[in-house]
Design an enzyme around this catalytic site. Sequence first.
Site, PDB file in Angstrom:
ATOM      1  N   GLU A 259      15.356   3.034  18.005  1.00 53.79           N
ATOM      2  CA  GLU A 259      14.308   3.766  18.531  1.00 53.79           C
ATOM      3  C   GLU A 259      13.219   3.347  19.497  1.00 53.79           C
ATOM      4  OE1 GLU A 259      12.320   3.782  14.533  1.00 53.79           O
ATOM      5  OE2 GLU A 259      10.438   3.182  15.556  1.00 53.79           O
TER       6      GLU A 259
ATOM      7  N   LYS B 211       0.776  -1.066   0.138  1.00 52.70           N
ATOM      8  CA  LYS B 211       0.016  -0.151   0.026  1.00 52.70           C
ATOM      9  C   LYS B 211       0.982   1.210  -0.077  1.00 52.70           C
ATOM     10  CE  LYS B 211      -2.297  -1.769   3.531  1.00 52.70           C
ATOM     11  NZ  LYS B 211      -1.831  -3.241   3.186  1.00 52.70           N
ATOM     12  N   ILE B 212       1.867   1.235   0.847  1.00 51.54           N
ATOM     13  CA  ILE B 212       2.710   2.671   0.904  1.00 51.54           C
ATOM     14  C   ILE B 212       3.671   2.741  -0.179  1.00 51.54           C
ATOM     15  CG2 ILE B 212       4.287   3.990   2.326  1.00 51.54           C
ATOM     16  CD1 ILE B 212       2.885   2.189   5.063  1.00 51.54           C
TER      17      ILE B 212
ATOM     18  N   CYS C 144       9.086  -2.418   2.515  1.00 52.08           N
ATOM     19  CA  CYS C 144       8.591  -3.794   2.837  1.00 52.08           C
ATOM     20  C   CYS C 144       8.806  -4.002   4.231  1.00 52.08           C
ATOM     21  CB  CYS C 144       9.916  -4.759   2.293  1.00 52.08           C
ATOM     22  SG  CYS C 144      11.562  -4.377   2.483  1.00 52.08           S
ATOM     23  N   PRO C 145       8.074  -4.889   4.690  1.00 44.37           N
ATOM     24  CA  PRO C 145       7.931  -5.056   6.453  1.00 44.37           C
ATOM     25  C   PRO C 145       9.309  -5.716   7.015  1.00 44.37           C
ATOM     26  CG  PRO C 145       6.771  -6.884   4.989  1.00 44.37           C
ATOM     27  CD  PRO C 145       7.282  -5.888   4.134  1.00 44.37           C
TER      28      PRO C 145
ATOM     29  N   ASP D   2       9.740  -6.556  -5.301  1.00 45.69           N
ATOM     30  CA  ASP D   2       8.873  -6.953  -4.266  1.00 45.69           C
ATOM     31  C   ASP D   2       8.741  -8.529  -4.761  1.00 45.69           C
ATOM     32  OD1 ASP D   2       6.421  -7.853  -2.991  1.00 45.69           O
ATOM     33  OD2 ASP D   2       5.870  -5.626  -2.856  1.00 45.69           O
TER      34      ASP D   2
ATOM     35  N   THR E 123      11.318   4.698   5.613  1.00 46.84           N
ATOM     36  CA  THR E 123      10.043   5.141   6.667  1.00 46.84           C
ATOM     37  C   THR E 123       9.447   3.683   7.046  1.00 46.84           C
ATOM     38  OG1 THR E 123       8.644   5.186   4.794  1.00 46.84           O
ATOM     39  CG2 THR E 123       9.554   7.254   5.525  1.00 46.84           C
ATOM     40  N   SER E 124       9.955   2.519   6.755  1.00 40.33           N
ATOM     41  CA  SER E 124       9.519   1.256   7.144  1.00 40.33           C
ATOM     42  C   SER E 124       9.680   0.621   8.447  1.00 40.33           C
ATOM     43  CB  SER E 124       9.936   0.084   5.950  1.00 40.33           C
ATOM     44  OG  SER E 124       9.063  -0.778   6.236  1.00 40.33           O
ATOM     45  N   ARG E 125      10.795   0.011   8.743  1.00 44.67           N
ATOM     46  CA  ARG E 125      11.240  -0.321   9.961  1.00 44.67           C
ATOM     47  C   ARG E 125      12.780  -0.222  10.178  1.00 44.67           C
ATOM     48  NH1 ARG E 125       7.027   0.220  11.358  1.00 44.67           N
ATOM     49  NH2 ARG E 125       5.416  -0.947  12.196  1.00 44.67           N
TER      50      ARG E 125
ATOM     51  N   ASP F  12      13.145   7.897   9.106  1.00 45.15           N
ATOM     52  CA  ASP F  12      11.968   7.949  10.077  1.00 45.15           C
ATOM     53  C   ASP F  12      12.095   7.104  11.040  1.00 45.15           C
ATOM     54  OD1 ASP F  12       9.531   9.233  10.941  1.00 45.15           O
ATOM     55  OD2 ASP F  12       8.319   7.804  10.189  1.00 45.15           O
TER      56      ASP F  12
ATOM     57  N   HIS G 154       9.654   8.459  13.781  1.00 45.40           N
ATOM     58  CA  HIS G 154       8.676   7.638  13.350  1.00 45.40           C
ATOM     59  C   HIS G 154       7.116   8.414  13.413  1.00 45.40           C
ATOM     60  CE1 HIS G 154       7.634   3.105  13.583  1.00 45.40           C
ATOM     61  NE2 HIS G 154       6.784   3.673  12.704  1.00 45.40           N
TER      62      HIS G 154
HETATM   63  P1  NAI Z   1       1.903  -3.931   2.806  1.00 43.35           P
HETATM   64  O1  NAI Z   1       1.847  -5.108   3.447  1.00 43.35           O
HETATM   65  O2  NAI Z   1       0.838  -3.463   2.082  1.00 43.35           O
HETATM   66  O3  NAI Z   1       3.209  -4.044   1.699  1.00 43.35           O
HETATM   67  C1  NAI Z   1       4.403  -4.845   2.038  1.00 43.35           C
HETATM   68  C2  NAI Z   1       5.014  -5.084   0.571  1.00 43.35           C
HETATM   69  O4  NAI Z   1       6.333  -5.580   1.109  1.00 43.35           O
HETATM   70  C3  NAI Z   1       4.232  -6.140   0.156  1.00 43.35           C
HETATM   71  O5  NAI Z   1       3.870  -5.855  -1.330  1.00 43.35           O
HETATM   72  C4  NAI Z   1       4.864  -7.604   0.210  1.00 43.35           C
HETATM   73  O6  NAI Z   1       4.900  -8.417  -0.886  1.00 43.35           O
HETATM   74  C5  NAI Z   1       6.514  -6.777   0.120  1.00 43.35           C
HETATM   75  N1  NAI Z   1       7.666  -7.650   0.487  1.00 43.35           N
HETATM   76  C6  NAI Z   1       7.432  -8.602   1.697  1.00 43.35           C
HETATM   77  N2  NAI Z   1       8.631  -9.138   1.992  1.00 43.35           N
HETATM   78  C7  NAI Z   1       9.460  -8.533   1.159  1.00 43.35           C
HETATM   79  C8  NAI Z   1      10.597  -8.738   0.713  1.00 43.35           C
HETATM   80  N3  NAI Z   1      11.651  -9.630   1.293  1.00 43.35           N
HETATM   81  N4  NAI Z   1      11.117  -8.039  -0.366  1.00 43.35           N
HETATM   82  C9  NAI Z   1      10.567  -7.319  -0.982  1.00 43.35           C
HETATM   83  N5  NAI Z   1       9.251  -7.073  -0.714  1.00 43.35           N
HETATM   84  C10 NAI Z   1       8.937  -7.916   0.351  1.00 43.35           C
HETATM   85  O7  NAI Z   1       2.477  -3.004   3.900  1.00 43.35           O
HETATM   86  P2  NAI Z   1       2.454  -1.511   3.693  1.00 43.35           P
HETATM   87  O8  NAI Z   1       1.089  -0.916   4.536  1.00 43.35           O
HETATM   88  O9  NAI Z   1       2.589  -0.737   2.697  1.00 43.35           O
HETATM   89  O10 NAI Z   1       3.595  -0.830   4.974  1.00 43.35           O
HETATM   90  C11 NAI Z   1       4.665  -1.419   4.453  1.00 43.35           C
HETATM   91  C12 NAI Z   1       5.802  -1.129   5.832  1.00 43.35           C
HETATM   92  O11 NAI Z   1       5.595   0.389   6.106  1.00 43.35           O
HETATM   93  C13 NAI Z   1       5.260  -1.691   7.199  1.00 43.35           C
HETATM   94  O12 NAI Z   1       5.654  -3.068   7.334  1.00 43.35           O
HETATM   95  C14 NAI Z   1       5.384  -0.837   8.405  1.00 43.35           C
HETATM   96  O13 NAI Z   1       6.782  -1.467   8.803  1.00 43.35           O
HETATM   97  C15 NAI Z   1       5.726   0.545   7.704  1.00 43.35           C
HETATM   98  N6  NAI Z   1       5.127   1.542   8.339  1.00 43.35           N
HETATM   99  C16 NAI Z   1       5.719   2.902   8.794  1.00 43.35           C
HETATM  100  C17 NAI Z   1       4.929   3.419   9.242  1.00 43.35           C
HETATM  101  C18 NAI Z   1       5.675   5.129   9.705  1.00 43.35           C
HETATM  102  O14 NAI Z   1       4.886   5.594  10.423  1.00 43.35           O
HETATM  103  N7  NAI Z   1       6.906   5.326   9.462  1.00 43.35           N
HETATM  104  C19 NAI Z   1       3.456   3.623   9.346  1.00 43.35           C
HETATM  105  C20 NAI Z   1       2.852   2.472   8.802  1.00 43.35           C
HETATM  106  C21 NAI Z   1       3.670   1.364   8.193  1.00 43.35           C
END
Ligand code: NAI
Length: 329
Positions: A262, A155-156, A204-205, A175, A231-233, A257, A294
């Site tokens: 953290e 999504k992001i 990615c997560p 991906d 901005t992920s982890r 971020d 964050h």
């Molecule tokens: P999502 O689940 O919609 O998308 C994650 C994507 O990563 C999926 O398309 C998945 O196939 C892909 N993926 C999984 N393993 C992978 C790998 N080994 N290599 C490449 N791609 C891979 O998640 P969304 O909602 O897009 O969120 C992504 C991340 O953003 C979350 O996991 C979270 O850590 C982070 N996040 C950060 C926030 C912030 O405030 N900075 C707020 C919300 C989320």
Amino acid sequence: MKILFYGTKNYDEEFFTKLLPSYPGIEIKFIEANIHEETAALAKGYDAICAFVNADLGTSVIEVLHQQGVGLILMRCAGYNNIDLPTAHKYGIKILRVPGYSPEAVAEHAMALALTANRHTHKAYIKCRENNFALNGLMGVNFYQKTAGIIGTGKIGQAMAKICRGFGMKVIAFDLFPNKSLDFLEYVSLDQLLRESDLISLHCPLTDDTRHLINEESIAKMKDGVILVNTSRGGLIKTEDLIAGIRDHKFFAVGLDVYEEETDFVYEDMSERILPTSTIQRLLSFPNVTMTSHQGFFTVEALTNIAETTLDNAKAYMNGEELKNEVFS
Ligand code: NAI
């Protein structure tokens, strides 16, 4: 149904309290203390607890929650890498989360970080405030016609890819599960993405596979002068290797971020404290690194959606309805 909210900030209380009248039967107690081994016992008498990304929901905490009779953990966030899922499931504790609340909020922040790191707007503002109108140290690069590499097109990542496209960038992505409907970008191997991208943004997560995805080896494959945004982890980047790469002048700019250290400090005012570690300060000692704490999610729209989905999750559990946002091991 009684829910104990851990780690509450004034904005959590504001957004949840606003919506609560639409959820009869749900009672919330907000406390500032975050959940950890010493505070988990406060959940006695509550049906559920609600926690955020910075919570410690490891084995011993889950065991205490189980002893207190808690049957539900409501995560008011998307991530759940901080929960011992097998232990929770062993005790029959359900975990519900907010899978997507505003991907654009995080993607827009990722681009804000990329632009700030690139064009030094944070420094330019301070210089102007001090009547220093000289431009030295502020030069950036165009994004237009450069290549953006998006790692993780969920999504992001998709929202970020669209923003980059809007900037006139070529967008490439990696991906594990390519999304064929994203016809404006090209999926490539991770190596090709690292080799060709001028801007790399991580979406990615954090999993066992992605921990330290950005390390000495992957940094060596990147273009010289690359801009990296996370901005992920924090755990996606091996911080020591990033610092070594910055020292080697590999990066034009870095925007973070999230960062490995953290959890202990995030969302806390530590300005009067002596911190036990100094990785963040080492990162910030470089003129081309910009950090935020964050806050990618932190918009009115996202907080409204988080409150609504969390309360919908609680209501579904209370009424024995289908749990759409359940997390499984
Ligand atoms: P999502 O689940 O919609 O998308 C994650 C994507 O990563 C999926 O398309 C998945 O196939 C892909 N993926 C999984 N393993 C992978 C790998 N080994 N290599 C490449 N791609 C891979 O998640 P969304 O909602 O897009 O969120 C992504 C991340 O953003 C979350 O996991 C979270 O850590 C982070 N996040 C950060 C926030 C912030 O405030 N900075 C707020 C919300 C989320």
